[in-house]
Design a protein around this motif. Structure first.
Motif, PDB file in Angstrom:
ATOM      1  N   VAL A 192     -29.487  34.988 -34.549  1.00  0.00           N
ATOM      2  CA  VAL A 192     -29.966  33.649 -34.565  1.00  0.00           C
ATOM      3  C   VAL A 192     -29.074  32.438 -33.678  1.00  0.00           C
ATOM      4  O   VAL A 192     -29.567  31.936 -32.968  1.00  0.00           O
ATOM      5  CB  VAL A 192     -30.032  32.965 -36.005  1.00  0.00           C
ATOM      6  N   LEU A 193     -27.767  32.783 -33.986  1.00  0.00           N
ATOM      7  CA  LEU A 193     -26.626  31.990 -33.073  1.00  0.00           C
ATOM      8  C   LEU A 193     -26.857  32.488 -31.629  1.00  0.00           C
ATOM      9  O   LEU A 193     -26.868  31.583 -30.854  1.00  0.00           O
ATOM     10  CB  LEU A 193     -25.382  32.268 -33.756  1.00  0.00           C
ATOM     11  N   GLY A 194     -26.748  33.755 -31.277  1.00  0.00           N
ATOM     12  CA  GLY A 194     -27.021  34.199 -30.022  1.00  0.00           C
ATOM     13  C   GLY A 194     -28.248  33.808 -29.116  1.00  0.00           C
ATOM     14  O   GLY A 194     -28.173  33.247 -28.163  1.00  0.00           O
ATOM     15  N   VAL A 195     -29.444  33.603 -30.063  1.00  0.00           N
ATOM     16  CA  VAL A 195     -30.673  33.045 -29.475  1.00  0.00           C
ATOM     17  C   VAL A 195     -30.519  31.484 -29.218  1.00  0.00           C
ATOM     18  O   VAL A 195     -30.919  30.933 -28.240  1.00  0.00           O
ATOM     19  CB  VAL A 195     -32.011  33.312 -30.443  1.00  0.00           C
TER      20      VAL A 195
ATOM     21  N   VAL B  38     -29.992  25.179 -28.025  1.00  0.00           N
ATOM     22  CA  VAL B  38     -30.149  24.631 -29.183  1.00  0.00           C
ATOM     23  C   VAL B  38     -29.280  24.961 -30.235  1.00  0.00           C
ATOM     24  O   VAL B  38     -28.532  25.853 -30.195  1.00  0.00           O
ATOM     25  CB  VAL B  38     -31.596  24.846 -29.820  1.00  0.00           C
ATOM     26  N   SER B  39     -29.299  24.364 -31.431  1.00  0.00           N
ATOM     27  CA  SER B  39     -28.494  24.842 -32.607  1.00  0.00           C
ATOM     28  C   SER B  39     -29.052  25.863 -33.401  1.00  0.00           C
ATOM     29  O   SER B  39     -30.298  26.339 -33.238  1.00  0.00           O
ATOM     30  CB  SER B  39     -28.442  23.703 -33.470  1.00  0.00           C
ATOM     31  N   ARG B  40     -28.289  26.397 -33.991  1.00  0.00           N
ATOM     32  CA  ARG B  40     -28.611  27.764 -34.946  1.00  0.00           C
ATOM     33  C   ARG B  40     -29.672  27.184 -35.931  1.00  0.00           C
ATOM     34  O   ARG B  40     -30.582  27.685 -36.349  1.00  0.00           O
ATOM     35  CB  ARG B  40     -27.417  27.990 -35.673  1.00  0.00           C
ATOM     36  N   HIS B  41     -29.545  25.830 -36.197  1.00  0.00           N
ATOM     37  CA  HIS B  41     -30.481  25.218 -37.206  1.00  0.00           C
ATOM     38  C   HIS B  41     -31.881  25.149 -36.800  1.00  0.00           C
ATOM     39  O   HIS B  41     -32.871  25.563 -37.347  1.00  0.00           O
ATOM     40  CB  HIS B  41     -29.704  23.929 -37.718  1.00  0.00           C
TER      41      HIS B  41
ATOM     42  N   VAL C  89     -33.410  27.281 -34.195  1.00  0.00           N
ATOM     43  CA  VAL C  89     -33.730  28.422 -34.578  1.00  0.00           C
ATOM     44  C   VAL C  89     -34.366  28.740 -36.070  1.00  0.00           C
ATOM     45  O   VAL C  89     -35.397  29.240 -36.091  1.00  0.00           O
ATOM     46  CB  VAL C  89     -32.941  29.582 -34.232  1.00  0.00           C
ATOM     47  N   HIS C  90     -33.709  28.389 -37.163  1.00  0.00           N
ATOM     48  CA  HIS C  90     -34.253  28.623 -38.381  1.00  0.00           C
ATOM     49  C   HIS C  90     -35.234  27.897 -38.656  1.00  0.00           C
ATOM     50  O   HIS C  90     -36.121  28.278 -39.062  1.00  0.00           O
ATOM     51  CB  HIS C  90     -32.741  28.588 -39.513  1.00  0.00           C
ATOM     52  N   LYS C  91     -35.256  26.592 -38.302  1.00  0.00           N
ATOM     53  CA  LYS C  91     -36.643  25.923 -38.487  1.00  0.00           C
ATOM     54  C   LYS C  91     -37.668  26.401 -37.902  1.00  0.00           C
ATOM     55  O   LYS C  91     -38.521  26.355 -38.425  1.00  0.00           O
ATOM     56  CB  LYS C  91     -36.069  24.333 -38.079  1.00  0.00           C
ATOM     57  N   TRP C  92     -37.621  26.749 -36.560  1.00  0.00           N
ATOM     58  CA  TRP C  92     -38.759  27.378 -35.960  1.00  0.00           C
ATOM     59  C   TRP C  92     -39.381  28.526 -36.491  1.00  0.00           C
ATOM     60  O   TRP C  92     -40.517  28.808 -36.651  1.00  0.00           O
ATOM     61  CB  TRP C  92     -38.300  27.787 -34.316  1.00  0.00           C
TER      62      TRP C  92
ATOM     63  N   TRP D 173     -42.193  30.541 -25.240  1.00  0.00           N
ATOM     64  CA  TRP D 173     -42.518  30.101 -26.655  1.00  0.00           C
ATOM     65  C   TRP D 173     -42.088  28.614 -26.850  1.00  0.00           C
ATOM     66  O   TRP D 173     -42.851  27.858 -27.299  1.00  0.00           O
ATOM     67  CB  TRP D 173     -42.175  31.146 -27.694  1.00  0.00           C
ATOM     68  N   ARG D 174     -40.810  28.387 -26.506  1.00  0.00           N
ATOM     69  CA  ARG D 174     -40.338  26.924 -26.926  1.00  0.00           C
ATOM     70  C   ARG D 174     -40.994  25.928 -25.682  1.00  0.00           C
ATOM     71  O   ARG D 174     -41.457  24.791 -26.544  1.00  0.00           O
ATOM     72  CB  ARG D 174     -38.966  26.924 -26.587  1.00  0.00           C
ATOM     73  N   ASP D 175     -41.400  26.392 -24.499  1.00  0.00           N
ATOM     74  CA  ASP D 175     -41.913  25.527 -23.570  1.00  0.00           C
ATOM     75  C   ASP D 175     -43.319  25.213 -24.086  1.00  0.00           C
ATOM     76  O   ASP D 175     -43.974  24.118 -23.833  1.00  0.00           O
ATOM     77  CB  ASP D 175     -42.013  26.275 -22.503  1.00  0.00           C
ATOM     78  N   GLY D 176     -43.876  25.881 -25.007  1.00  0.00           N
ATOM     79  CA  GLY D 176     -45.466  25.738 -25.758  1.00  0.00           C
ATOM     80  C   GLY D 176     -45.555  25.030 -26.901  1.00  0.00           C
ATOM     81  O   GLY D 176     -46.540  24.590 -27.481  1.00  0.00           O
TER      82      GLY D 176
END
Length: 137
Positions: free
Chosen positions: A8-11, A17-20, A22-25, A61-64
């Motif tokens: 998660v941190l690497g992504v 963005v924050s690690r948080h 990615v967890h929210k997504w 995915w994020r751009d969508g």
């Protein structure tokens, strides 16, 4: 040979963005949603991991993602530039949006920003052609 994956941190770092976030997504966009976050390639002790070569997939995915709020948020700079040019060329907002959506469906590998830039380049090319033809009239 050891295989390396992004957690998660690497992504989060790769996407800026924050690690948080990615967890929210992952929680907001599960596999059964209309816009699911890419599934991890591995899971170790409950921690997800993605192959680094899937970063492009995650960027798309994020751009969508829809913008904030019910109205879809403020359009990106690329979309604003495209819409301004489309309106100047006589298209109304609905026509311009449909054109962009159709191009996005036709070329799913392109992000919205890339579709906007592609259309703007085509229009610029038409303008240049008009200028060349005008010299010979």
């Amino acid at each position: 040979m050891t295989e390396h994956y992004l957690g998660v941190l690497g992504v989060a770092e790769a996407l800026g963005v924050s690690r948080h976030a990615v967890h929210k997504w992952r929680s907001r966009y599960p596999t059964d949603s209309t816009h699911p976050f890419p599934e991890p390639d591995v899971e170790i002790d409950g921690a997800p991991g993605w192959a680094a070569q899937r970063l492009d997939e995650m960027v798309q995915w994020r751009d969508g993602l829809p913008g904030r709020g019910t109205g879809g948020g403020r359009p990106s700079t690329a979309r604003q530039t495209y819409l301004t040019e489309a309106l100047a060329r006589g298209l109304n907002r609905d026509e311009a949006t449909r054109l962009m959506a159709t191009m996005g469906e036709e070329f799913p590998e392109m992000s919205e920003a890339q579709v906007c830039e592609f259309l703007l380049e085509k229009w610029r090319g038409l303008d240049e052609m008009d200028e060349i033809l005008a010299r010979y009239r």
